[in-house]
Design a protein around this motif. Sequence first.
Motif, PDB file in Angstrom:
ATOM      1  N   ALA A 299       0.991  -1.187   0.165  1.00 52.40           N
ATOM      2  CA  ALA A 299      -0.002  -0.029   0.103  1.00 52.40           C
ATOM      3  C   ALA A 299       0.690   1.359   0.088  1.00 52.40           C
ATOM      4  CB  ALA A 299      -1.100   0.154   1.239  1.00 52.40           C
ATOM      5  N   PRO A 300       0.607   2.211  -0.500  1.00 47.61           N
ATOM      6  CA  PRO A 300       1.160   3.612  -0.648  1.00 47.61           C
ATOM      7  C   PRO A 300       1.392   4.167   0.625  1.00 47.61           C
ATOM      8  CG  PRO A 300      -0.423   3.612  -2.433  1.00 47.61           C
ATOM      9  CD  PRO A 300      -0.723   2.340  -1.409  1.00 47.61           C
ATOM     10  N   TYR A 301       0.421   3.985   1.521  1.00 51.81           N
ATOM     11  CA  TYR A 301       0.804   4.444   2.933  1.00 51.81           C
ATOM     12  C   TYR A 301       1.971   3.801   3.475  1.00 51.81           C
ATOM     13  CZ  TYR A 301      -0.128   5.044   8.030  1.00 51.81           C
ATOM     14  OH  TYR A 301      -0.209   5.404   9.273  1.00 51.81           O
ATOM     15  N   PHE A 302       2.584   2.729   3.295  1.00 50.25           N
ATOM     16  CA  PHE A 302       3.659   1.929   3.549  1.00 50.25           C
ATOM     17  C   PHE A 302       4.802   2.101   2.557  1.00 50.25           C
ATOM     18  CE2 PHE A 302       0.871  -0.604   6.335  1.00 50.25           C
ATOM     19  CZ  PHE A 302       1.249   0.054   7.587  1.00 50.25           C
ATOM     20  N   ALA A 303       4.725   3.026   1.620  1.00 47.48           N
ATOM     21  CA  ALA A 303       5.638   3.204   0.536  1.00 47.48           C
ATOM     22  C   ALA A 303       7.331   3.252   1.127  1.00 47.48           C
ATOM     23  CB  ALA A 303       5.303   4.160  -0.405  1.00 47.48           C
ATOM     24  N   ASP A 304       7.309   3.915   2.247  1.00 48.80           N
ATOM     25  CA  ASP A 304       8.709   4.071   2.668  1.00 48.80           C
ATOM     26  C   ASP A 304       9.244   3.182   3.773  1.00 48.80           C
ATOM     27  OD1 ASP A 304       8.601   6.719   1.511  1.00 48.80           O
ATOM     28  OD2 ASP A 304       8.072   7.770   3.189  1.00 48.80           O
ATOM     29  N   VAL A 305       8.496   1.907   3.874  1.00 47.90           N
ATOM     30  CA  VAL A 305       8.728   0.881   4.805  1.00 47.90           C
ATOM     31  C   VAL A 305       9.567  -0.097   4.094  1.00 47.90           C
ATOM     32  CG1 VAL A 305       8.149  -0.821   6.369  1.00 47.90           C
ATOM     33  CG2 VAL A 305       6.801   1.382   6.324  1.00 47.90           C
ATOM     34  N   ASP A 306      10.754  -0.498   4.517  1.00 51.30           N
ATOM     35  CA  ASP A 306      11.782  -1.445   3.830  1.00 51.30           C
ATOM     36  C   ASP A 306      11.606  -2.723   4.714  1.00 51.30           C
ATOM     37  OD1 ASP A 306      13.793  -3.203   3.061  1.00 51.30           O
ATOM     38  OD2 ASP A 306      15.235  -1.633   3.175  1.00 51.30           O
ATOM     39  N   TRP A 307      10.492  -3.616   4.251  1.00 54.22           N
ATOM     40  CA  TRP A 307       9.966  -4.607   4.900  1.00 54.22           C
ATOM     41  C   TRP A 307      11.147  -5.685   5.279  1.00 54.22           C
ATOM     42  CZ3 TRP A 307       5.545  -3.922   7.377  1.00 54.22           C
ATOM     43  CH2 TRP A 307       4.914  -3.197   6.898  1.00 54.22           C
ATOM     44  N   LEU A 308      11.817  -5.832   4.258  1.00 56.22           N
ATOM     45  CA  LEU A 308      13.169  -6.770   4.452  1.00 56.22           C
ATOM     46  C   LEU A 308      14.229  -6.300   5.471  1.00 56.22           C
ATOM     47  CD1 LEU A 308      13.982  -8.059   0.743  1.00 56.22           C
ATOM     48  CD2 LEU A 308      12.969  -9.293   2.775  1.00 56.22           C
ATOM     49  N   ALA A 309      14.179  -5.026   5.630  1.00 56.65           N
ATOM     50  CA  ALA A 309      15.332  -4.376   6.526  1.00 56.65           C
ATOM     51  C   ALA A 309      14.341  -4.626   8.004  1.00 56.65           C
ATOM     52  CB  ALA A 309      15.423  -2.907   6.207  1.00 56.65           C
ATOM     53  N   LEU A 310      13.223  -4.404   7.891  1.00 56.27           N
ATOM     54  CA  LEU A 310      12.400  -4.615   9.002  1.00 56.27           C
ATOM     55  C   LEU A 310      12.475  -6.302   9.413  1.00 56.27           C
ATOM     56  CD1 LEU A 310       8.971  -2.738   8.994  1.00 56.27           C
ATOM     57  CD2 LEU A 310      10.887  -2.468  10.981  1.00 56.27           C
ATOM     58  N   LEU A 311      12.386  -7.034   8.690  1.00 55.22           N
ATOM     59  CA  LEU A 311      12.369  -8.658   8.923  1.00 55.22           C
ATOM     60  C   LEU A 311      13.829  -8.642   9.434  1.00 55.22           C
ATOM     61  CD1 LEU A 311      11.095 -11.403   8.678  1.00 55.22           C
ATOM     62  CD2 LEU A 311      12.032 -11.516   6.323  1.00 55.22           C
ATOM     63  N   TYR A 312      14.781  -8.218   9.046  1.00 56.86           N
ATOM     64  CA  TYR A 312      16.248  -8.750   9.339  1.00 56.86           C
ATOM     65  C   TYR A 312      16.645  -7.790  10.711  1.00 56.86           C
ATOM     66  CZ  TYR A 312      16.185 -11.954   5.553  1.00 56.86           C
ATOM     67  OH  TYR A 312      15.844 -13.096   4.848  1.00 56.86           O
ATOM     68  N   ARG A 313      15.551  -7.108  11.062  1.00 57.09           N
ATOM     69  CA  ARG A 313      15.972  -6.140  12.215  1.00 57.09           C
ATOM     70  C   ARG A 313      17.350  -4.984  12.010  1.00 57.09           C
ATOM     71  NH1 ARG A 313      14.900 -10.128  17.460  1.00 57.09           N
ATOM     72  NH2 ARG A 313      13.081 -10.942  16.759  1.00 57.09           N
TER      73      ARG A 313
ATOM     74  N   ARG B  67      16.197   0.725  13.153  1.00 60.32           N
ATOM     75  CA  ARG B  67      16.329   0.871  14.935  1.00 60.32           C
ATOM     76  C   ARG B  67      14.978   1.583  15.297  1.00 60.32           C
ATOM     77  NH1 ARG B  67      21.624   3.921  17.003  1.00 60.32           N
ATOM     78  NH2 ARG B  67      20.671   2.888  18.616  1.00 60.32           N
ATOM     79  N   ALA B  68      14.620   1.325  16.415  1.00 63.26           N
ATOM     80  CA  ALA B  68      13.300   1.755  16.915  1.00 63.26           C
ATOM     81  C   ALA B  68      13.433   3.140  17.107  1.00 63.26           C
ATOM     82  CB  ALA B  68      12.976   1.021  18.195  1.00 63.26           C
ATOM     83  N   PRO B  69      12.507   4.080  16.597  1.00 63.04           N
ATOM     84  CA  PRO B  69      12.482   5.380  17.014  1.00 63.04           C
ATOM     85  C   PRO B  69      12.669   5.911  18.471  1.00 63.04           C
ATOM     86  CG  PRO B  69      10.360   4.677  16.443  1.00 63.04           C
ATOM     87  CD  PRO B  69      11.099   3.501  16.460  1.00 63.04           C
ATOM     88  N   CYS B  70      12.391   5.060  19.278  1.00 63.01           N
ATOM     89  CA  CYS B  70      12.706   5.133  20.683  1.00 63.01           C
ATOM     90  C   CYS B  70      12.654   4.075  21.586  1.00 63.01           C
ATOM     91  CB  CYS B  70      11.584   5.830  21.420  1.00 63.01           C
ATOM     92  SG  CYS B  70       9.875   5.289  21.615  1.00 63.01           S
ATOM     93  N   ALA B  71      13.723   3.858  22.481  1.00 61.44           N
ATOM     94  CA  ALA B  71      14.058   2.727  23.047  1.00 61.44           C
ATOM     95  C   ALA B  71      13.910   2.798  24.508  1.00 61.44           C
ATOM     96  CB  ALA B  71      15.230   1.804  22.519  1.00 61.44           C
ATOM     97  N   PRO B  72      13.394   2.077  25.209  1.00 58.05           N
ATOM     98  CA  PRO B  72      13.464   1.907  26.702  1.00 58.05           C
ATOM     99  C   PRO B  72      14.948   1.747  27.324  1.00 58.05           C
ATOM    100  CG  PRO B  72      12.449  -0.110  26.124  1.00 58.05           C
ATOM    101  CD  PRO B  72      12.695   0.759  24.675  1.00 58.05           C
ATOM    102  N   MET B  73      15.135   2.539  28.234  1.00 63.38           N
ATOM    103  CA  MET B  73      16.450   2.313  28.999  1.00 63.38           C
ATOM    104  C   MET B  73      15.973   1.153  29.945  1.00 63.38           C
ATOM    105  SD  MET B  73      17.742   6.389  29.859  1.00 63.38           S
ATOM    106  CE  MET B  73      15.725   6.838  30.329  1.00 63.38           C
ATOM    107  N   LEU B  74      16.999   0.128  29.829  1.00 66.34           N
ATOM    108  CA  LEU B  74      16.573  -0.883  30.449  1.00 66.34           C
ATOM    109  C   LEU B  74      17.913  -1.177  31.579  1.00 66.34           C
ATOM    110  CD1 LEU B  74      15.877  -3.714  27.408  1.00 66.34           C
ATOM    111  CD2 LEU B  74      14.439  -2.415  29.196  1.00 66.34           C
ATOM    112  N   SER B  75      17.326  -1.602  32.742  1.00 73.68           N
ATOM    113  CA  SER B  75      18.451  -1.633  33.842  1.00 73.68           C
ATOM    114  C   SER B  75      18.988  -3.201  33.672  1.00 73.68           C
ATOM    115  CB  SER B  75      17.648  -1.297  35.114  1.00 73.68           C
ATOM    116  OG  SER B  75      16.714  -2.159  35.469  1.00 73.68           O
ATOM    117  N   ARG B  76      18.177  -4.197  33.199  1.00 78.13           N
ATOM    118  CA  ARG B  76      18.703  -5.418  33.143  1.00 78.13           C
ATOM    119  C   ARG B  76      17.960  -6.219  32.440  1.00 78.13           C
ATOM    120  NH1 ARG B  76      14.714  -5.033  36.015  1.00 78.13           N
ATOM    121  NH2 ARG B  76      13.368  -6.649  37.206  1.00 78.13           N
ATOM    122  N   GLU B  77      18.241  -7.359  31.891  1.00 79.38           N
ATOM    123  CA  GLU B  77      17.443  -8.159  31.145  1.00 79.38           C
ATOM    124  C   GLU B  77      16.013  -8.541  31.491  1.00 79.38           C
ATOM    125  OE1 GLU B  77      17.017 -10.843  27.799  1.00 79.38           O
ATOM    126  OE2 GLU B  77      18.986  -9.921  28.011  1.00 79.38           O
TER     127      GLU B  77
END
Length: 168
Positions: free
Chosen positions: A104-118, A121-131
């Motif tokens: 869909a044109p709504y997702f035109a800028d999304v690289d699905w393969l890059a997402l699949l293979y991680r 980068r997330a737009p915001c990532a929580p600060m984790l103190s531990r696993e």
Amino acid sequence: PPPVHFRSESLRYLAPEIASGREREPHGTPADWWSFGVVLFEMRTGKPPFGDIEKVSKFEVFNRINAGRVSYPPSVSAPARQLLKGVLTVDAAQRFGWAEVSGAPYFADVDWLALLYRFVRAPCAPMLSREGDTSAFLDWSKSAPKKDGGGGRAAELSAQQRSYASVR
């Protein structure tokens, strides 16, 4: 199969094939794409597409779901509207699936393969103190439900949670 009981808040996410009472008929991923459309509509507009059960009756919400009546505010872009109309199609056989959604044109800028293979980068990532750190999530076990449906601590957001909510 045993009867399924839904919380009234979840009723508005039901696909027409379920909301119409045909729950004994098999349903699959088209029902999930419908629910995705409801969530996307809410994220784009701040309102449920078929009415709020606190403002209209459950019967009316079900009627709107089964009729597929959606009113799109002007703030919904043409690409978003095209995607929403595709996933909120009453006929499950005609409803968008993965190929139509991902293309869909709504997702035109999304690289699905890059997402699949991680690779994205997330737009915001929580600060984790531990696993296994879950401090960015509400502790629902300490939340006492109120008559209005709101929760005690559930209504309180940490500074970190508020910052995540304001990203989009």
